[in-house]
Write an enzyme that holds these catalytic residues in place. Structure first.
Site, PDB file in Angstrom:
ATOM      1  N   GLY A 215       0.826  -1.192   0.000  1.00 10.92           N
ATOM      2  CA  GLY A 215       0.000   0.000   0.000  1.00 10.92           C
ATOM      3  C   GLY A 215       0.866   1.249   0.000  1.00 10.92           C
ATOM      4  N   CYS A 216       0.303   2.348  -0.475  1.00 14.10           N
ATOM      5  CA  CYS A 216       1.088   3.581  -0.566  1.00 14.10           C
ATOM      6  C   CYS A 216       1.442   4.130   0.813  1.00 14.10           C
ATOM      7  CB  CYS A 216       0.361   4.623  -1.406  1.00 14.10           C
ATOM      8  SG  CYS A 216      -1.360   4.917  -0.937  1.00 14.10           S
ATOM      9  N   TYR A 217       0.498   4.106   1.753  1.00 11.56           N
ATOM     10  CA  TYR A 217       0.816   4.529   3.114  1.00 11.56           C
ATOM     11  C   TYR A 217       1.873   3.629   3.764  1.00 11.56           C
ATOM     12  CZ  TYR A 217      -3.054   7.940   3.710  1.00 11.56           C
ATOM     13  OH  TYR A 217      -3.895   9.020   3.642  1.00 11.56           O
TER      14      TYR A 217
ATOM     15  N   THR B 134       4.249   1.992   2.449  1.00  8.75           N
ATOM     16  CA  THR B 134       5.572   2.251   1.883  1.00  8.75           C
ATOM     17  C   THR B 134       6.244   3.418   2.593  1.00  8.75           C
ATOM     18  OG1 THR B 134       4.962   1.385  -0.293  1.00  8.75           O
ATOM     19  CG2 THR B 134       6.836   2.892  -0.208  1.00  8.75           C
TER      20      THR B 134
ATOM     21  N   GLU C  39       6.612  10.779  -0.435  1.00 12.59           N
ATOM     22  CA  GLU C  39       6.626  10.020  -1.682  1.00 12.59           C
ATOM     23  C   GLU C  39       5.470  10.480  -2.549  1.00 12.59           C
ATOM     24  OE1 GLU C  39       5.884   5.929  -0.568  1.00 12.59           O
ATOM     25  OE2 GLU C  39       3.714   6.252  -0.571  1.00 12.59           O
TER      26      GLU C  39
END
Length: 348
Positions: free
Chosen positions: A151-153, A155, A314
């Site tokens: 998931g983006c969070y 990462t 990011e």
């Protein structure tokens, strides 16, 4: 030289389109089938006019027949939709799943947050993520034919705090994370709270006290620490299209000082091409990583509170999703890990 053919399932969404953008700049890849569900039959350029080389392609239905015959298949589908499709694809096809279907390794965690059957676990796609023994997840991705993109969070949050846990300069029992994400993190489907009149000029928390990325982050940080980590995670929606800024804090371990804290992060990321510890006094800014596969990190010791603060920025669509997917593909196929991935952002 063999040209790698890559299909993108879910190309009509933000993540799928970002994968397409990156693959257009990849010297070893040819973009194959672009598929969608409700948007099947639509000209791709009507949805992603910024991707001119693919503008005249027509989105095909998302099924195993359409995806067959490719070397790589990227699944940029809603959570819970990848597993059934992946079962229908040959074992020698590299499948990179950008959904949550194969990220978690605990069925109870999956069932607590998702309403589809637990599908199992694939190798986890943060190459830079440290383990307590000093190894990294990168080793699991080389040659893997099934990979789960994080998931983006998770990462941003995991890369922000993992070095301190692996080095033993922070405690694992009280990690607090507050992160802000741009609106693309919620996908492309129309939702009232994502309308410009609702989201612009305002910030709001969501998933408070039980966001579904919590067990993923907790697992990552536990692996880094070599013992169970306890995580409180609060996401917020920021009035910007893309980007994540994750602020993580944890209690400093006994004997840790400012020098040992910074040394842990400096050593962890000294050789990483996509994760950069910024010079002291400089703090991550989402605008600096826009469109790139970079994560900018900074860390400090708050001596008054006895806590370490680590911040990461990011682009949620690039390193947070599509860039990670292409990075994992490179490792899977034995290519240089950095191939086709931008290390410069777009500003202003």
């Amino acid at each position: 030289m063999h040209v790698i053919s890559a299909a993108i399932a879910g190309a009509s969404g933000y993540a799928g389109a970002e994968i397409a953008r990156l693959l257009l700049g990849h010297p070893e890849v040819e973009v194959g089938a672009l598929t969608a569900s409700g948007n099947a039959g639509t000209r791709f350029g009507a949805l992603s006019p910024h991707l001119q080389p693919l503008a005249d392609r027509v989105l095909q239905p998302t099924d195993a027949t359409t995806l067959a015959g490719h070397d790589v298949v990227f699944l940029a589908l809603p959570h819970g939709h990848s597993a059934a499709l992946a079962e229908q694809l040959p074992a020698d096809v590299t499948i990179i799943d950008c959904g949550a279907d194969f990220r978690l390794d605990d069925e109870a965690d999956w069932s607590a947050y998702y309403d589809t059957p637990f599908a199992g676990t694939w190798p986890y796609g943060i190459p830079e993520l440290l383990r307590a023994d000093g190894s990294r997840h990168r080793a699991d991705l080389r040659g893997a034919r099934r990979i789960a993109v994080p998931g983006c969070y998770p990462t941003a949050a995991s890369l922000a705090m993992a070095p301190g846990l692996a080095a033993g300069v922070v405690e694992a029992e009280d990690v607090v994370i507050v992160a802000a994400s741009g609106t693309t993190g919620a996908g492309r489907s129309a939702k009232p709270h994502l309308m410009a009149s609702e989201a612009m000029g305002a910030m709001s928390p969501y998933g408070v006290g039980g966001h579904r990325h919590t067990p993923e982050i907790e697992r990552n940080l536990s692996v880094a620490a070599g013992r169970a980590a306890s995580v409180s995670f609060t996401p917020t929606l920021a009035p910007m299209p893309r980007g994540i800024l994750a602020t993580t804090t944890a209690r400093a371990a006994k004997g840790a000082d400012a020098a040992s804290v910074r040394a842990a992060w400096a050593e962890a990321y000294a050789e990483e091409p996509f994760v950069h510890l910024l010079p002291e006094g400089s703090w991550p800014h989402t605008g600096s990583v826009l469109g790139s596969n970079l994560v900018h990190v900074q860390v400090t010791l708050d001596e008054r509170a006895g806590r370490v603060v680590a911040v990461a920025a990011e682009d949620n669509l690039t390193k947070g999703t599509a860039g990670a997917a292409v990075q994992c593909m490179n490792l899977s196929l034995g290519l240089a890990e950095t191939t086709g991935l931008p290390t410069t952002g777009v500003a202003p």
